[in-house]
Design a protein around this motif. Structure first.
Motif, PDB file in Angstrom:
ATOM      1  N   MET A   1       0.815  -1.163  -0.242  1.00  0.00           N
ATOM      2  CA  MET A   1      -0.034  -0.014   0.071  1.00  0.00           C
ATOM      3  C   MET A   1       0.875   1.227   0.074  1.00  0.00           C
ATOM      4  SD  MET A   1      -2.362   1.299   2.998  1.00  0.00           S
ATOM      5  CE  MET A   1      -1.651   2.978   3.509  1.00  0.00           C
ATOM      6  N   THR A   2       0.571   2.132  -0.859  1.00  0.00           N
ATOM      7  CA  THR A   2       1.319   3.357  -0.900  1.00  0.00           C
ATOM      8  C   THR A   2       0.302   4.521  -0.133  1.00  0.00           C
ATOM      9  OG1 THR A   2       2.461   2.935  -3.131  1.00  0.00           O
ATOM     10  CG2 THR A   2       2.150   5.238  -2.216  1.00  0.00           C
ATOM     11  N   PRO A   3       0.853   5.098   1.102  1.00  0.00           N
ATOM     12  CA  PRO A   3      -0.057   5.805   1.852  1.00  0.00           C
ATOM     13  C   PRO A   3      -0.214   7.297   1.012  1.00  0.00           C
ATOM     14  CG  PRO A   3       2.401   6.095   2.457  1.00  0.00           C
ATOM     15  CD  PRO A   3       2.289   5.040   1.427  1.00  0.00           C
ATOM     16  N   ALA A   4      -1.344   7.732   0.942  1.00  0.00           N
ATOM     17  CA  ALA A   4      -1.669   9.075   0.631  1.00  0.00           C
ATOM     18  C   ALA A   4      -1.184  10.255   1.525  1.00  0.00           C
ATOM     19  CB  ALA A   4      -3.317   9.203   0.444  1.00  0.00           C
ATOM     20  N   LEU A   5      -0.969  11.248   0.797  1.00  0.00           N
ATOM     21  CA  LEU A   5      -0.622  12.610   1.607  1.00  0.00           C
ATOM     22  C   LEU A   5      -1.038  12.873   3.054  1.00  0.00           C
ATOM     23  CD1 LEU A   5       1.280  15.040   1.489  1.00  0.00           C
ATOM     24  CD2 LEU A   5      -0.447  16.144   0.270  1.00  0.00           C
TER      25      LEU A   5
ATOM     26  N   TYR B   1      -1.857  -3.776 -13.788  1.00  0.00           N
ATOM     27  CA  TYR B   1      -1.449  -3.787 -11.946  1.00  0.00           C
ATOM     28  C   TYR B   1       0.273  -3.454 -12.100  1.00  0.00           C
ATOM     29  CZ  TYR B   1      -5.822  -6.928 -11.419  1.00  0.00           C
ATOM     30  OH  TYR B   1      -7.069  -7.366 -11.093  1.00  0.00           O
ATOM     31  N   VAL B   2       0.779  -3.943 -12.738  1.00  0.00           N
ATOM     32  CA  VAL B   2       2.131  -3.573 -12.903  1.00  0.00           C
ATOM     33  C   VAL B   2       2.469  -2.139 -12.942  1.00  0.00           C
ATOM     34  CG1 VAL B   2       4.510  -3.810 -13.735  1.00  0.00           C
ATOM     35  CG2 VAL B   2       3.046  -6.001 -13.592  1.00  0.00           C
ATOM     36  N   ALA B   3       1.698  -1.687 -14.007  1.00  0.00           N
ATOM     37  CA  ALA B   3       1.920  -0.202 -14.110  1.00  0.00           C
ATOM     38  C   ALA B   3       1.346   0.569 -12.984  1.00  0.00           C
ATOM     39  CB  ALA B   3       1.028   0.201 -15.508  1.00  0.00           C
ATOM     40  N   MET B   4       0.031   0.254 -12.489  1.00  0.00           N
ATOM     41  CA  MET B   4      -0.494   1.126 -11.399  1.00  0.00           C
ATOM     42  C   MET B   4       0.608   1.029 -10.211  1.00  0.00           C
ATOM     43  SD  MET B   4      -4.372   0.214 -11.514  1.00  0.00           S
ATOM     44  CE  MET B   4      -4.113  -1.413 -10.766  1.00  0.00           C
ATOM     45  N   ALA B   5       1.337  -0.224 -10.052  1.00  0.00           N
ATOM     46  CA  ALA B   5       2.169  -0.355  -8.717  1.00  0.00           C
ATOM     47  C   ALA B   5       3.239   0.563  -8.968  1.00  0.00           C
ATOM     48  CB  ALA B   5       2.572  -1.653  -8.571  1.00  0.00           C
ATOM     49  N   ALA B   6       4.107   0.619 -10.368  1.00  0.00           N
ATOM     50  CA  ALA B   6       5.191   1.493 -10.492  1.00  0.00           C
ATOM     51  C   ALA B   6       4.816   2.992 -10.496  1.00  0.00           C
ATOM     52  CB  ALA B   6       5.591   1.055 -12.020  1.00  0.00           C
ATOM     53  N   ASP B   7       3.602   3.237 -10.962  1.00  0.00           N
ATOM     54  CA  ASP B   7       3.146   4.547 -10.837  1.00  0.00           C
ATOM     55  C   ASP B   7       3.136   5.180  -9.293  1.00  0.00           C
ATOM     56  OD1 ASP B   7       3.510   4.817 -13.524  1.00  0.00           O
ATOM     57  OD2 ASP B   7       1.208   4.843 -13.885  1.00  0.00           O
ATOM     58  N   ARG B   8       2.607   4.255  -8.616  1.00  0.00           N
ATOM     59  CA  ARG B   8       2.304   4.489  -7.099  1.00  0.00           C
ATOM     60  C   ARG B   8       3.576   4.746  -6.140  1.00  0.00           C
ATOM     61  NH1 ARG B   8      -3.222   4.843  -4.650  1.00  0.00           N
ATOM     62  NH2 ARG B   8      -4.541   5.142  -6.426  1.00  0.00           N
ATOM     63  N   ALA B   9       4.719   3.927  -6.602  1.00  0.00           N
ATOM     64  CA  ALA B   9       5.908   3.695  -5.882  1.00  0.00           C
ATOM     65  C   ALA B   9       6.177   5.117  -5.551  1.00  0.00           C
ATOM     66  CB  ALA B   9       6.812   3.089  -6.642  1.00  0.00           C
ATOM     67  N   LEU B  10       6.907   5.108  -4.158  1.00  0.00           N
ATOM     68  CA  LEU B  10       7.474   6.160  -3.536  1.00  0.00           C
ATOM     69  C   LEU B  10       8.960   5.750  -3.168  1.00  0.00           C
ATOM     70  CD1 LEU B  10       4.831   7.196  -1.019  1.00  0.00           C
ATOM     71  CD2 LEU B  10       5.007   8.236  -3.277  1.00  0.00           C
ATOM     72  N   SER B  11       9.769   6.866  -3.269  1.00  0.00           N
ATOM     73  CA  SER B  11      11.249   6.686  -3.214  1.00  0.00           C
ATOM     74  C   SER B  11      11.660   7.182  -1.929  1.00  0.00           C
ATOM     75  CB  SER B  11      12.059   7.230  -4.366  1.00  0.00           C
ATOM     76  OG  SER B  11      13.428   7.159  -3.832  1.00  0.00           O
ATOM     77  N   LEU B  12      12.307   5.993  -1.022  1.00  0.00           N
ATOM     78  CA  LEU B  12      12.879   6.439   0.135  1.00  0.00           C
ATOM     79  C   LEU B  12      14.301   7.060   0.063  1.00  0.00           C
ATOM     80  CD1 LEU B  12      11.612   3.184   2.204  1.00  0.00           C
ATOM     81  CD2 LEU B  12      10.673   5.283   2.179  1.00  0.00           C
ATOM     82  N   GLY B  13      15.101   6.937  -1.032  1.00  0.00           N
ATOM     83  CA  GLY B  13      16.174   7.349  -1.384  1.00  0.00           C
ATOM     84  C   GLY B  13      16.271   8.771  -1.936  1.00  0.00           C
TER      85      GLY B  13
END
Length: 130
Positions: A1-5, A118-130
Protein backbone atom coordinates in the motif's frame (compact mmCIF):
# COMPACT_ATOMS: atom_id res chain seq x y z
CA UNK A 1 0.00 0.00 0.00
CA UNK A 2 1.26 3.43 -0.86
CA UNK A 3 0.18 5.99 1.75
CA UNK A 4 -1.70 9.06 0.58
CA UNK A 5 -0.56 12.54 1.52
CA UNK A 6 -3.13 12.96 4.32
CA UNK A 7 -1.94 9.67 5.89
CA UNK A 8 1.70 10.74 5.72
CA UNK A 9 0.95 14.11 7.27
CA UNK A 10 -1.05 12.49 10.07
CA UNK A 11 1.95 10.25 10.76
CA UNK A 12 4.18 13.30 11.02
CA UNK A 13 1.72 15.03 13.32
CA UNK A 14 1.55 12.02 15.62
CA UNK A 15 5.34 11.70 15.71
CA UNK A 16 5.78 15.40 16.44
CA UNK A 17 3.06 15.68 19.04
CA UNK A 18 3.99 12.63 21.12
CA UNK A 19 5.88 13.89 24.16
CA UNK A 20 9.28 12.35 24.67
CA UNK A 21 10.53 11.42 28.13
CA UNK A 22 13.83 12.96 29.22
CA UNK A 23 15.68 9.68 28.66
CA UNK A 24 14.57 9.65 24.99
CA UNK A 25 17.42 11.80 23.80
CA UNK A 26 20.48 10.85 21.82
CA UNK A 27 20.02 7.94 19.44
CA UNK A 28 16.25 7.86 19.96
CA UNK A 29 15.89 11.51 18.97
CA UNK A 30 18.16 11.04 15.95
CA UNK A 31 15.96 8.13 14.86
CA UNK A 32 12.79 10.14 15.37
CA UNK A 33 14.16 13.02 13.30
CA UNK A 34 15.18 10.56 10.58
CA UNK A 35 11.63 9.19 10.52
CA UNK A 36 10.19 12.69 10.27
CA UNK A 37 12.58 13.52 7.41
CA UNK A 38 11.54 10.35 5.58
CA UNK A 39 7.86 11.18 6.05
CA UNK A 40 8.50 14.69 4.70
CA UNK A 41 10.19 13.23 1.60
CA UNK A 42 7.26 10.86 1.03
CA UNK A 43 4.79 13.72 1.52
CA UNK A 44 6.61 15.85 -1.03
CA UNK A 45 6.45 13.03 -3.60
CA UNK A 46 2.75 12.49 -3.00
CA UNK A 47 2.01 16.23 -3.11
CA UNK A 48 3.83 16.49 -6.44
CA UNK A 49 2.08 13.69 -8.28
CA UNK A 50 -0.59 12.05 -6.12
CA UNK A 51 -3.67 13.53 -7.77
CA UNK A 52 -2.32 13.07 -11.31
CA UNK A 53 -1.46 9.42 -10.61
CA UNK A 54 -4.93 8.73 -9.24
CA UNK A 55 -6.71 10.40 -12.17
CA UNK A 56 -4.55 8.55 -14.71
CA UNK A 57 -5.02 5.24 -12.88
CA UNK A 58 -8.78 5.66 -12.77
CA UNK A 59 -8.82 6.41 -16.49
CA UNK A 60 -6.60 3.41 -17.27
CA UNK A 61 -8.82 1.06 -15.27
CA UNK A 62 -11.92 2.47 -16.99
CA UNK A 63 -10.29 1.91 -20.40
CA UNK A 64 -9.62 -1.75 -19.61
CA UNK A 65 -13.14 -2.21 -18.24
CA UNK A 66 -14.66 -0.53 -21.28
CA UNK A 67 -12.58 -2.69 -23.63
CA UNK A 68 -13.85 -5.74 -21.74
CA UNK A 69 -17.45 -4.64 -22.33
CA UNK A 70 -18.10 -3.23 -18.86
CA UNK A 71 -19.11 0.35 -19.68
CA UNK A 72 -17.85 2.77 -17.03
CA UNK A 73 -16.90 6.40 -16.76
CA UNK A 74 -14.44 7.99 -14.39
CA UNK A 75 -16.07 10.44 -11.99
CA UNK A 76 -12.87 12.42 -11.48
CA UNK A 77 -14.48 15.85 -11.32
CA UNK A 78 -13.78 15.90 -7.56
CA UNK A 79 -10.00 15.97 -7.21
CA UNK A 80 -9.91 15.49 -3.44
CA UNK A 81 -7.80 12.50 -2.37
CA UNK A 82 -10.71 10.80 -0.64
CA UNK A 83 -12.99 11.17 -3.67
CA UNK A 84 -10.34 9.91 -6.09
CA UNK A 85 -9.50 6.99 -3.80
CA UNK A 86 -13.20 6.10 -3.40
CA UNK A 87 -13.66 6.10 -7.18
CA UNK A 88 -10.46 4.07 -7.51
CA UNK A 89 -11.67 1.48 -5.00
CA UNK A 90 -14.94 1.03 -6.90
CA UNK A 91 -13.10 0.71 -10.21
CA UNK A 92 -10.65 -1.79 -8.73
CA UNK A 93 -13.49 -3.95 -7.39
CA UNK A 94 -15.02 -4.02 -10.87
CA UNK A 95 -11.62 -4.78 -12.40
CA UNK A 96 -11.17 -7.74 -10.03
CA UNK A 97 -14.60 -9.07 -11.06
CA UNK A 98 -13.71 -8.70 -14.74
CA UNK A 99 -10.34 -10.35 -14.11
CA UNK A 100 -11.97 -13.30 -12.38
CA UNK A 101 -14.45 -13.66 -15.25
CA UNK A 102 -11.59 -13.52 -17.78
CA UNK A 103 -9.79 -16.29 -15.88
CA UNK A 104 -12.92 -18.45 -15.85
CA UNK A 105 -13.39 -17.94 -19.62
CA UNK A 106 -9.73 -18.53 -20.33
CA UNK A 107 -9.38 -15.08 -21.95
CA UNK A 108 -5.59 -14.90 -21.87
CA UNK A 109 -5.37 -11.61 -23.77
CA UNK A 110 -7.59 -9.78 -21.28
CA UNK A 111 -5.79 -11.39 -18.35
CA UNK A 112 -2.43 -10.17 -19.70
CA UNK A 113 -3.80 -6.68 -20.22
CA UNK A 114 -5.10 -6.57 -16.65
CA UNK A 115 -1.83 -7.91 -15.23
CA UNK A 116 0.11 -5.29 -17.21
CA UNK A 117 -2.21 -2.65 -15.75
CA UNK A 118 -1.53 -3.93 -12.21
CA UNK A 119 2.22 -3.68 -12.79
CA UNK A 120 1.92 -0.17 -14.25
CA UNK A 121 -0.27 0.99 -11.35
CA UNK A 122 2.21 -0.31 -8.78
CA UNK A 123 5.10 1.40 -10.56
CA UNK A 124 3.23 4.70 -10.84
CA UNK A 125 2.36 4.71 -7.15
CA UNK A 126 5.81 3.76 -5.91
CA UNK A 127 7.44 6.24 -3.58
CA UNK A 128 11.19 6.49 -3.21
CA UNK A 129 12.85 6.41 0.18
CA UNK A 130 16.19 7.45 -1.27
Amino acid sequence: MTPALPDILIGQTVALSAPSPPEAAGDYMVGKLGLLAMLAALAAQEAERGVAVRVAENQAIAEVLNAAGDAVTTPDHDLAWRALDAANAALRRRLIDVHEAAEQRGDGALQRRILELYVAMAADRALSLG
